[in-house]
Design a protein around this motif. Structure first.
Motif, PDB file in Angstrom:
ATOM      1  N   THR A  76     -98.526 -37.139  -0.328  1.00  0.00           N
ATOM      2  CA  THR A  76     -97.177 -37.670  -0.460  1.00  0.00           C
ATOM      3  C   THR A  76     -96.711 -37.739  -1.911  1.00  0.00           C
ATOM      4  OG1 THR A  76     -98.069 -39.931  -0.397  1.00  0.00           O
ATOM      5  CG2 THR A  76     -97.284 -38.986   1.674  1.00  0.00           C
ATOM      6  N   GLU A  77     -97.646 -37.916  -2.844  1.00  0.00           N
ATOM      7  CA  GLU A  77     -97.258 -38.032  -4.246  1.00  0.00           C
ATOM      8  C   GLU A  77     -97.276 -36.695  -4.982  1.00  0.00           C
ATOM      9  OE1 GLU A  77     -98.693 -41.533  -6.392  1.00  0.00           O
ATOM     10  OE2 GLU A  77     -99.512 -42.288  -4.490  1.00  0.00           O
ATOM     11  N   VAL A  78     -97.905 -35.687  -4.392  1.00  0.00           N
ATOM     12  CA  VAL A  78     -97.858 -34.328  -4.938  1.00  0.00           C
ATOM     13  C   VAL A  78     -97.432 -33.417  -3.787  1.00  0.00           C
ATOM     14  CG1 VAL A  78     -99.064 -32.626  -6.363  1.00  0.00           C
ATOM     15  CG2 VAL A  78     -99.839 -35.006  -6.376  1.00  0.00           C
ATOM     16  N   PRO A  79     -96.160 -33.470  -3.408  1.00  0.00           N
ATOM     17  CA  PRO A  79     -95.726 -32.809  -2.171  1.00  0.00           C
ATOM     18  C   PRO A  79     -95.798 -31.287  -2.211  1.00  0.00           C
ATOM     19  CG  PRO A  79     -93.851 -33.725  -3.361  1.00  0.00           C
ATOM     20  CD  PRO A  79     -95.071 -34.256  -4.028  1.00  0.00           C
ATOM     21  N   HIS A  80     -95.911 -30.694  -3.403  1.00  0.00           N
ATOM     22  CA  HIS A  80     -96.025 -29.235  -3.448  1.00  0.00           C
ATOM     23  C   HIS A  80     -97.472 -28.769  -3.277  1.00  0.00           C
ATOM     24  CE1 HIS A  80     -96.964 -30.407  -7.606  1.00  0.00           C
ATOM     25  NE2 HIS A  80     -97.571 -29.233  -7.748  1.00  0.00           N
ATOM     26  N   ALA A  81     -98.404 -29.699  -3.145  1.00  0.00           N
ATOM     27  CA  ALA A  81     -99.814 -29.352  -2.955  1.00  0.00           C
ATOM     28  C   ALA A  81    -100.134 -29.213  -1.470  1.00  0.00           C
ATOM     29  CB  ALA A  81    -100.711 -30.420  -3.576  1.00  0.00           C
ATOM     30  N   ARG A  82    -101.229 -28.526  -1.196  1.00  0.00           N
ATOM     31  CA  ARG A  82    -101.803 -28.488   0.152  1.00  0.00           C
ATOM     32  C   ARG A  82    -103.084 -29.321   0.113  1.00  0.00           C
ATOM     33  NH1 ARG A  82    -103.866 -23.845   1.778  1.00  0.00           N
ATOM     34  NH2 ARG A  82    -103.727 -22.757  -0.225  1.00  0.00           N
ATOM     35  N   VAL A  83    -103.165 -30.275   1.020  1.00  0.00           N
ATOM     36  CA  VAL A  83    -104.264 -31.238   1.004  1.00  0.00           C
ATOM     37  C   VAL A  83    -105.055 -31.120   2.309  1.00  0.00           C
ATOM     38  CG1 VAL A  83    -104.905 -33.676   0.797  1.00  0.00           C
ATOM     39  CG2 VAL A  83    -102.900 -32.779  -0.447  1.00  0.00           C
ATOM     40  N   HIS A  84    -106.369 -31.115   2.184  1.00  0.00           N
ATOM     41  CA  HIS A  84    -107.275 -31.063   3.334  1.00  0.00           C
ATOM     42  C   HIS A  84    -108.144 -32.312   3.311  1.00  0.00           C
ATOM     43  CE1 HIS A  84    -106.432 -26.693   3.975  1.00  0.00           C
ATOM     44  NE2 HIS A  84    -106.169 -26.788   2.676  1.00  0.00           N
ATOM     45  N   ALA A  85    -108.260 -32.980   4.449  1.00  0.00           N
ATOM     46  CA  ALA A  85    -109.049 -34.205   4.556  1.00  0.00           C
ATOM     47  C   ALA A  85    -110.145 -34.008   5.588  1.00  0.00           C
ATOM     48  CB  ALA A  85    -108.162 -35.381   4.952  1.00  0.00           C
ATOM     49  N   VAL A  86    -111.372 -34.344   5.218  1.00  0.00           N
ATOM     50  CA  VAL A  86    -112.532 -34.161   6.090  1.00  0.00           C
ATOM     51  C   VAL A  86    -113.135 -35.520   6.422  1.00  0.00           C
ATOM     52  CG1 VAL A  86    -114.820 -33.110   6.323  1.00  0.00           C
ATOM     53  CG2 VAL A  86    -113.003 -31.900   5.077  1.00  0.00           C
ATOM     54  N   GLU A  87    -113.414 -35.741   7.703  1.00  0.00           N
ATOM     55  CA  GLU A  87    -114.048 -36.987   8.138  1.00  0.00           C
ATOM     56  C   GLU A  87    -115.036 -36.690   9.257  1.00  0.00           C
ATOM     57  OE1 GLU A  87    -115.678 -40.251   8.630  1.00  0.00           O
ATOM     58  OE2 GLU A  87    -114.159 -40.216   7.038  1.00  0.00           O
ATOM     59  N   LYS A  88    -116.230 -37.234   9.142  1.00  0.00           N
ATOM     60  CA  LYS A  88    -117.303 -36.985  10.113  1.00  0.00           C
ATOM     61  C   LYS A  88    -117.242 -37.911  11.318  1.00  0.00           C
ATOM     62  CE  LYS A  88    -122.366 -36.654  10.341  1.00  0.00           C
ATOM     63  NZ  LYS A  88    -123.616 -36.744   9.538  1.00  0.00           N
ATOM     64  N   SER A  89    -116.864 -39.166  11.098  1.00  0.00           N
ATOM     65  CA  SER A  89    -116.867 -40.158  12.175  1.00  0.00           C
ATOM     66  C   SER A  89    -115.683 -39.942  13.118  1.00  0.00           C
ATOM     67  CB  SER A  89    -116.793 -41.571  11.589  1.00  0.00           C
ATOM     68  OG  SER A  89    -116.394 -42.505  12.564  1.00  0.00           O
ATOM     69  N   PRO A  90    -115.929 -39.765  14.423  1.00  0.00           N
ATOM     70  CA  PRO A  90    -114.790 -39.639  15.350  1.00  0.00           C
ATOM     71  C   PRO A  90    -113.882 -40.861  15.333  1.00  0.00           C
ATOM     72  CG  PRO A  90    -116.826 -38.876  16.397  1.00  0.00           C
ATOM     73  CD  PRO A  90    -117.221 -39.537  15.094  1.00  0.00           C
ATOM     74  N   ASP A  91    -114.458 -42.054  15.174  1.00  0.00           N
ATOM     75  CA  ASP A  91    -113.632 -43.266  15.153  1.00  0.00           C
ATOM     76  C   ASP A  91    -112.706 -43.269  13.937  1.00  0.00           C
ATOM     77  OD1 ASP A  91    -114.792 -44.216  17.468  1.00  0.00           O
ATOM     78  OD2 ASP A  91    -116.283 -45.424  16.430  1.00  0.00           O
ATOM     79  N   ALA A  92    -113.278 -42.992  12.762  1.00  0.00           N
ATOM     80  CA  ALA A  92    -112.459 -42.969  11.559  1.00  0.00           C
ATOM     81  C   ALA A  92    -111.457 -41.822  11.600  1.00  0.00           C
ATOM     82  CB  ALA A  92    -113.347 -42.855  10.316  1.00  0.00           C
ATOM     83  N   HIS A  93    -111.873 -40.682  12.130  1.00  0.00           N
ATOM     84  CA  HIS A  93    -110.978 -39.521  12.250  1.00  0.00           C
ATOM     85  C   HIS A  93    -109.741 -39.874  13.063  1.00  0.00           C
ATOM     86  CE1 HIS A  93    -109.813 -35.642  14.284  1.00  0.00           C
ATOM     87  NE2 HIS A  93    -109.846 -35.232  13.029  1.00  0.00           N
ATOM     88  N   ALA A  94    -109.924 -40.672  14.102  1.00  0.00           N
ATOM     89  CA  ALA A  94    -108.774 -41.082  14.919  1.00  0.00           C
ATOM     90  C   ALA A  94    -107.785 -41.908  14.101  1.00  0.00           C
ATOM     91  CB  ALA A  94    -109.258 -41.869  16.133  1.00  0.00           C
ATOM     92  N   TRP A  95    -108.296 -42.778  13.216  1.00  0.00           N
ATOM     93  CA  TRP A  95    -107.410 -43.553  12.350  1.00  0.00           C
ATOM     94  C   TRP A  95    -106.692 -42.637  11.351  1.00  0.00           C
ATOM     95  CZ3 TRP A  95    -105.961 -48.287  13.435  1.00  0.00           C
ATOM     96  CH2 TRP A  95    -106.794 -49.108  14.193  1.00  0.00           C
ATOM     97  N   THR A  96    -107.394 -41.634  10.838  1.00  0.00           N
ATOM     98  CA  THR A  96    -106.751 -40.689   9.918  1.00  0.00           C
ATOM     99  C   THR A  96    -105.586 -39.994  10.597  1.00  0.00           C
ATOM    100  OG1 THR A  96    -108.968 -40.248   9.022  1.00  0.00           O
ATOM    101  CG2 THR A  96    -107.195 -38.827   8.280  1.00  0.00           C
ATOM    102  N   LEU A  97    -105.821 -39.503  11.810  1.00  0.00           N
ATOM    103  CA  LEU A  97    -104.754 -38.822  12.555  1.00  0.00           C
ATOM    104  C   LEU A  97    -103.570 -39.757  12.792  1.00  0.00           C
ATOM    105  CD1 LEU A  97    -106.862 -36.918  15.251  1.00  0.00           C
ATOM    106  CD2 LEU A  97    -105.680 -35.915  13.284  1.00  0.00           C
ATOM    107  N   ARG A  98    -103.871 -40.990  13.147  1.00  0.00           N
ATOM    108  CA  ARG A  98    -102.802 -41.968  13.399  1.00  0.00           C
ATOM    109  C   ARG A  98    -101.966 -42.191  12.145  1.00  0.00           C
ATOM    110  NH1 ARG A  98    -103.964 -48.107  15.667  1.00  0.00           N
ATOM    111  NH2 ARG A  98    -101.818 -48.916  15.468  1.00  0.00           N
ATOM    112  N   ASN A  99    -102.625 -42.327  10.999  1.00  0.00           N
ATOM    113  CA  ASN A  99    -101.887 -42.568   9.761  1.00  0.00           C
ATOM    114  C   ASN A  99    -101.078 -41.351   9.336  1.00  0.00           C
ATOM    115  OD1 ASN A  99    -102.464 -45.302   9.085  1.00  0.00           O
ATOM    116  ND2 ASN A  99    -104.564 -44.701   8.635  1.00  0.00           N
ATOM    117  N   ALA A 100    -101.641 -40.165   9.495  1.00  0.00           N
ATOM    118  CA  ALA A 100    -100.894 -38.955   9.145  1.00  0.00           C
ATOM    119  C   ALA A 100     -99.650 -38.811  10.015  1.00  0.00           C
ATOM    120  CB  ALA A 100    -101.794 -37.736   9.289  1.00  0.00           C
ATOM    121  N   GLU A 101     -99.781 -39.156  11.282  1.00  0.00           N
ATOM    122  CA  GLU A 101     -98.630 -39.075  12.192  1.00  0.00           C
ATOM    123  C   GLU A 101     -97.561 -40.096  11.800  1.00  0.00           C
ATOM    124  OE1 GLU A 101     -97.624 -39.367  16.988  1.00  0.00           O
ATOM    125  OE2 GLU A 101     -99.693 -39.480  16.272  1.00  0.00           O
TER     126      GLU A 101
END
Length: 295
Positions: A146-171
């Motif tokens: 959000t602060e560098v909008p011209h960048a492409r950002v990739h986020a990696v998470e191993k935990s399915p529980d935490a991954h679900a929170w990441t998806l929720r926040n991105a949405e």
């Protein structure tokens, strides 16, 4: 006929906050006044400033709010994290959804994100690439996106529980330049090898026998997000190898760590061939992050 008993006077916002702060202080909560105001703001559906204004005006507290507030104060006094009660963790300009199964981002991580943002903004590419390894709630990744909008950002998470929170926040936040991957940071994103400008991570770095003092951390943060082996650096060793694979020459690595770990991490990175390893303090002047440059 006996007249009805008078109704008890409604508690004022001021008195309710005072009693809540006393209860939280007795329970050892580090910032009882602040937490009391934030809990009441959550109950009333307003900002902390709105609660402070109600104190100044001398407002009464509605009975339904009083009962709900009392219940939340009881949970906080039991050292349930404030963010689990309100469902929100504030991080830079973001309001992140958090709860059981995901590490609650801390204020000190904001400067770690700033180091990564500064490095990403300094990259001359028209569309620089950044990676957040072990993203948890998505705090660092979403700050970058959000602060560098011209960048492409990739986020990696191993935990399915935490991954679900990441998806929720991105949405919720709507960062279209963010890609979220469920996977192990050790072998993630091989398609990006040699192309990344910035790799950032807040890995588990607590030594296995160093049990956190605060119940909020010890009892509620996922163990996989806390503990990093006998010296706390097992994941950092993996990060060094993964980041060296992902980054292009001159790319920047940013790692959060404990205040006592700067020197061993600099030694580790230097031995792995990184250049210019440097440790940076947070606002409390505790060593908080180490950066290095891909040779």
């Amino acid at each position: 006929m006996t007249p009805p008993a008078p109704r008890p006077a409604a508690a004022s916002v001021r008195s309710a906050l005072s009693e809540a702060a006393r209860i939280l202080a007795d329970a050892g909560v580090p910032a009882p006044d602040v937490d009391a105001e934030l809990l009441l703001a959550h109950v009333r559906g307003e900002s902390r400033g709105g609660v402070q204004a109600a104190v100044i005006r001398g407002d009464a507290l509605a009975p339904e709010h009083a009962a709900a507030f009392e219940a939340l104060v009881e949970r906080r006094a039991a050292r349930v994290p404030l963010q689990h009660i309100t469902g929100v963790a504030h991080f830079r300009h973001l309001d992140l959804a958090v709860g059981p199964g995901v590490f609650v981002p801390r204020p000190e991580t904001e400067m770690v994100a700033q180091l990564a943002i500064d490095a990403l903004r300094a990259d001359p590419s028209p569309e620089p690439v950044a990676v957040d390894l072990g993203t948890g709630s998505g705090a660092i990744a979403l700050a970058l996106a959000t602060e560098v909008p011209h960048a492409r950002v990739h986020a990696v998470e191993k935990s399915p529980d935490a991954h679900a929170w990441t998806l929720r926040n991105a949405e919720r936040i709507g960062a279209e330049n963010l890609r979220i991957v469920l996977g192990d940071l050790a072998d993630a994103l091989s398609e990006l090898d040699g192309t990344v400008a910035v790799v950032a991570s807040n890995p588990p770095y607590v030594p296995d026998d160093a049990i956190p003092r605060d119940p909020e951390v010890r009892l509620h943060d996922p163990a996989a997000a806390l503990y990093g082996g006998p010296d706390g650096l097992d994941v950092v060793r993996v990060l060094s190898r993964t980041a060296a694979r992902l980054l292009r020459p001159g790319g920047v690595l940013v790692i959060e760590h404990g205040e006592w770990q700067g020197a061993p991490i600099r030694d580790l990175l230097t031995a792995d061939g990184w250049r210019g390893a440097a440790t940076h303090p947070d606002l409390t002047m505790r060593d908080r992050a180490t950066t290095a440059i891909r040779a």
